[in-house]
Design an enzyme around this catalytic site. Structure first.
Site: not given
Length: 143
Positions: A40, A46, A48
């Site tokens: 992460c 990244h 979501h």
């Protein structure tokens, strides 16, 4: 005929937004960040698809039968959640996260603080942020 006492209810509404971020603390070295946050901490970030459930609590109005009009709640959620967060890079596009690590815990606090400014005083009960189906944060303000 006896009169009914005050009736209190909790009403929840959900929204979903997409955002990216990188878990990285300026207080730690690159090595410490990688050790703490693992994948992460990817320098490119990244993403979501977050789900947020907002719960308000209050007396059921005897005339309207509602704690709060859900149309109004939806409007405030759009302003407090969707406008600042949807399709954003949390770390680069949201000033709050310039010096605050964009963990789901801190996303929940950000949402709480935004809603608290907009909703009637004392009605906000709980903010739940689902980062994934397995990772959920519940925030109820400073208890």
């Amino acid at each position: 005929m006896a009169t009914a006492g005050v009736r209190v209810a909790r009403v929840s509404r959900s929204v979903s937004f997409s955002a990216c971020h990188r878990l990285h603390s300026k207080s730690l070295s690159d090595e410490e960040n990688l050790k703490l946050f693992g994948k992460c901490n990817n320098p490119n970030g990244h993403g979501h698809n977050y789900k947020v459930v907002v719960t308000v609590r209050g007396e059921i109005d005897p005339v309207s039968g509602m704690v709060m009009n859900l149309t109004d709640l939806n409007h405030w959620m759009q302003r407090a959640i969707m406008e600042p967060l949807d399709h954003k890079n949390l770390d680069k596009d949201v000033p709050y996260f310039a010096d605050v690590v964009s963990t789901t815990e801190n996303v929940a606090v950000f949402i709480w603080e935004n809603l608290k400014k907009l909703l009637p005083t004392g009605i906000l009960y709980k903010v739940q942020v689902y980062e994934t189906d397995q990772n959920i944060v519940v925030y109820k303000g400073e208890e």
